[in-house]
Design an enzyme around this catalytic site. Structure first.
Site, PDB file in Angstrom:
ATOM      1  N   HIS A 255       0.392   6.284   4.060  1.00  0.00           N
ATOM      2  CA  HIS A 255       1.797   5.912   4.261  1.00  0.00           C
ATOM      3  C   HIS A 255       2.661   6.913   3.523  1.00  0.00           C
ATOM      4  O   HIS A 255       2.449   7.146   2.328  1.00  0.00           O
ATOM      5  CB  HIS A 255       2.083   4.517   3.689  1.00  0.00           C
TER       6      HIS A 255
ATOM      7  N   ALA B 206       0.810  -1.216   0.000  1.00  0.00           N
ATOM      8  CA  ALA B 206       0.000   0.000   0.000  1.00  0.00           C
ATOM      9  C   ALA B 206       0.840   1.261   0.000  1.00  0.00           C
ATOM     10  O   ALA B 206       0.483   2.266   0.596  1.00  0.00           O
ATOM     11  CB  ALA B 206      -0.894  -0.024   1.236  1.00  0.00           C
TER      12      ALA B 206
ATOM     13  N   ASN C 199       3.046  -3.934   7.551  1.00  0.00           N
ATOM     14  CA  ASN C 199       3.843  -4.722   6.593  1.00  0.00           C
ATOM     15  C   ASN C 199       4.632  -3.817   5.650  1.00  0.00           C
ATOM     16  O   ASN C 199       5.694  -4.195   5.162  1.00  0.00           O
ATOM     17  CB  ASN C 199       2.921  -5.627   5.777  1.00  0.00           C
TER      18      ASN C 199
HETATM   19  N1  LIG Z   1       2.156  -6.813   2.036  1.00  0.00           N
HETATM   20  C1  LIG Z   1       1.092  -6.061   2.078  1.00  0.00           C
HETATM   21  O1  LIG Z   1       0.939  -5.138   1.306  1.00  0.00           O
HETATM   22  C2  LIG Z   1       0.023  -6.334   3.087  1.00  0.00           C
HETATM   23  C3  LIG Z   1      -1.011  -5.426   3.280  1.00  0.00           C
HETATM   24  C4  LIG Z   1      -2.001  -5.740   4.181  1.00  0.00           C
HETATM   25  C5  LIG Z   1      -1.963  -6.917   4.890  1.00  0.00           C
HETATM   26  N2  LIG Z   1      -0.916  -7.755   4.715  1.00  0.00           N
HETATM   27  C6  LIG Z   1      -0.804  -9.031   5.422  1.00  0.00           C
HETATM   28  O2  LIG Z   1      -1.273 -10.048   4.545  1.00  0.00           O
HETATM   29  C7  LIG Z   1      -1.949 -11.064   5.294  1.00  0.00           C
HETATM   30  C8  LIG Z   1      -3.376 -11.206   4.764  1.00  0.00           C
HETATM   31  O3  LIG Z   1      -4.057  -9.979   4.905  1.00  0.00           O
HETATM   32  P1  LIG Z   1      -5.658  -9.911   4.791  1.00  0.00           P
HETATM   33  O4  LIG Z   1      -6.027  -8.481   4.840  1.00  0.00           O
HETATM   34  O5  LIG Z   1      -6.102 -10.754   3.674  1.00  0.00           O
HETATM   35  O6  LIG Z   1      -6.051 -10.610   6.179  1.00  0.00           O
HETATM   36  P2  LIG Z   1      -7.444 -11.351   6.534  1.00  0.00           P
HETATM   37  O7  LIG Z   1      -7.471 -11.423   8.018  1.00  0.00           O
HETATM   38  O8  LIG Z   1      -8.573 -10.723   5.818  1.00  0.00           O
HETATM   39  O9  LIG Z   1      -7.228 -12.818   5.929  1.00  0.00           O
HETATM   40  C9  LIG Z   1      -6.293 -13.713   6.426  1.00  0.00           C
HETATM   41  C10 LIG Z   1      -6.862 -15.121   6.190  1.00  0.00           C
HETATM   42  O10 LIG Z   1      -5.828 -16.068   6.483  1.00  0.00           O
HETATM   43  C11 LIG Z   1      -6.356 -17.085   7.349  1.00  0.00           C
HETATM   44  N3  LIG Z   1      -5.259 -17.569   8.167  1.00  0.00           N
HETATM   45  C12 LIG Z   1      -4.701 -16.983   9.238  1.00  0.00           C
HETATM   46  N4  LIG Z   1      -3.675 -17.730   9.714  1.00  0.00           N
HETATM   47  C13 LIG Z   1      -3.592 -18.807   8.902  1.00  0.00           C
HETATM   48  C14 LIG Z   1      -2.741 -19.940   8.871  1.00  0.00           C
HETATM   49  N5  LIG Z   1      -1.771 -20.108   9.784  1.00  0.00           N
HETATM   50  N6  LIG Z   1      -2.932 -20.855   7.896  1.00  0.00           N
HETATM   51  C15 LIG Z   1      -3.914 -20.714   6.977  1.00  0.00           C
HETATM   52  N7  LIG Z   1      -4.761 -19.661   6.960  1.00  0.00           N
HETATM   53  C16 LIG Z   1      -4.611 -18.716   7.915  1.00  0.00           C
HETATM   54  C17 LIG Z   1      -7.460 -16.417   8.141  1.00  0.00           C
HETATM   55  O11 LIG Z   1      -8.413 -17.344   8.619  1.00  0.00           O
HETATM   56  C18 LIG Z   1      -8.046 -15.448   7.101  1.00  0.00           C
HETATM   57  O12 LIG Z   1      -9.062 -16.047   6.337  1.00  0.00           O
HETATM   58  C19 LIG Z   1      -1.875 -10.628   6.751  1.00  0.00           C
HETATM   59  O13 LIG Z   1      -0.766 -11.211   7.386  1.00  0.00           O
HETATM   60  C20 LIG Z   1      -1.668  -9.118   6.670  1.00  0.00           C
HETATM   61  O14 LIG Z   1      -1.010  -8.589   7.790  1.00  0.00           O
HETATM   62  C21 LIG Z   1       0.058  -7.501   3.817  1.00  0.00           C
END
Ligand SMILES: NC(=O)c1ccc[n+]([C@@H]2O[C@H](COP(=O)([O-])OP(=O)(O)OC[C@H]3O[C@@H](n4cnc5c(N)ncnc54)[C@H](O)[C@@H]3O)[C@@H](O)[C@H]2O)c1
Length: 270
Positions: free
Chosen positions: A221, A123, A191
């Site tokens: 950001h 983002a 992140n």
């Molecule tokens: N790199 C980026 O730009 C960025 C931006 C936002 C979020 N993120 C990260 O990406 C990830 C996903 O974000 P999101 O917004 O989709 O989150 P979200 O909470 O909407 O979805 C995460 C999903 O993963 C599942 N989950 C959690 N732990 C798990 C495991 N150990 N094994 C299998 N499934 C599991 C959950 O049940 C949920 O359905 C998070 O870690 C978040 O912090 C990254």
């Protein structure tokens, strides 16, 4: 052309957008082969809405079946995903980027084995400029993140410091420190600081300021950098995603853009 077999770990806000885009945008180049999601009901419900139903499987089977593993679940799963990818010689795309902090040995092993680790810009804008500046030399680099107070709900730092987010009535600095400390304190919110660290000076020298503002609706950001080439500033004001307000709207889009780049022979931007 052989289509790339993709597996998605986590079908929350980002994973589900990615899964849908494989089906709608990249169907001629890729297939969604397998999904692993800790919440079985969510997984079943999600895949039932897809046109081509992927297999629901455990983590190890998913890595076995695919060419590219997309992690969109949680920081804690990242080391295991990386270990399995190395063992089975599969490439990975990591969303929970902070989960790679402390995994330097495994990352070296991945390089030695030719396992590609892809990280989208997330983002935040300007990562191409940060990488270019790093070649010449970066003197200082800082990230300032401003979000509505309740976006930080549940963050370990907020809990440990006993901060009552509902009582914040003016712009308040919650945290200042390194990216390494920021990821520990705000694993679901920052992140972008890990992405910035990997593009530039690393997790200890990348400074992070986290601000809660009741006057904003954006997840903002801003990166400020001084290098041997000159100065650079980039700011992204993101709308929060409806499906997960902690996640910014540009994040899934940037992951889809990276997937498009992986699948294309034409790559623009450093
Ligand atoms: N790199 C980026 O730009 C960025 C931006 C936002 C979020 N993120 C990260 O990406 C990830 C996903 O974000 P999101 O917004 O989709 O989150 P979200 O909470 O909407 O979805 C995460 C999903 O993963 C599942 N989950 C959690 N732990 C798990 C495991 N150990 N094994 C299998 N499934 C599991 C959950 O049940 C949920 O359905 C998070 O870690 C978040 O912090 C990254």
């Amino acid at each position: 052309m052989k289509r790339l077999k993709i597996g998605v770990i986590g079908c929350g806000a980002i994973g589900s957008e990615l899964a849908r885009s494989i089906e709608t945008r990249f169907f001629d180049k890729a297939t969604l082969e397998a999904v692993y999601e800790i919440d079985e009901e969510r997984a079943k419900n999600f895949v039932s809405k897809l046109k081509y139903i992927p297999q629901l499987c455990n983590l190890e089977d998913l890595v076995d079946k695919v060419d590219l593993v997309i992690e969109a679940a949680s920081l804690t799963v990242v080391p295991e995903v990386l270990r399995l990818a190395i063992e089975k010689g599969k490439d990975i795309l990591v969303l929970s980027v902070g989960g790679l902090f402390g995994q330097e040995e495994l990352m070296k092993e991945a390089e030695a084995k030719g396992v590609q680790i892809h990280i989208p810009s997330g983002a935040i804008g300007g990562m191409d400029a940060v990488k270019a500046a790093h070649i010449g030399g970066i003197k200082s680099i800082q990230l300032e993140t401003i979000k509505p107070p309740m976006s930080y709900d549940g963050a370990p730092y907020v809990i440990n410091e006993g901060i009552d987010l509902s009582k914040i009535d003016k712009e308040t600095v919650l945290f200042e420190g390194s990216a390494e400390e920021a990821i520990k304190g705000f694993p679901r919110n920052i992140n972008v600081s890990a992405i910035l660290s990997f593009c530039g000076l690393g997790q200890k020298k990348t400074k992070v300021k986290i601000v809660a503002s009741p006057d904003t609706k954006w997840n903002s950001h801003e990166v400020t950098l001084e290098g041997t080439f000159g100065r650079f500033k980039a700011r992204a004001d993101n709308l929060p995603l409806e499906s997960n307000p902690k996640t910014s709207a540009l994040s899934p889009l940037s992951a889809i853009a990276l997937l498009r780049q992986i699948l294309s022979n034409f790559k623009v931007g450093s």
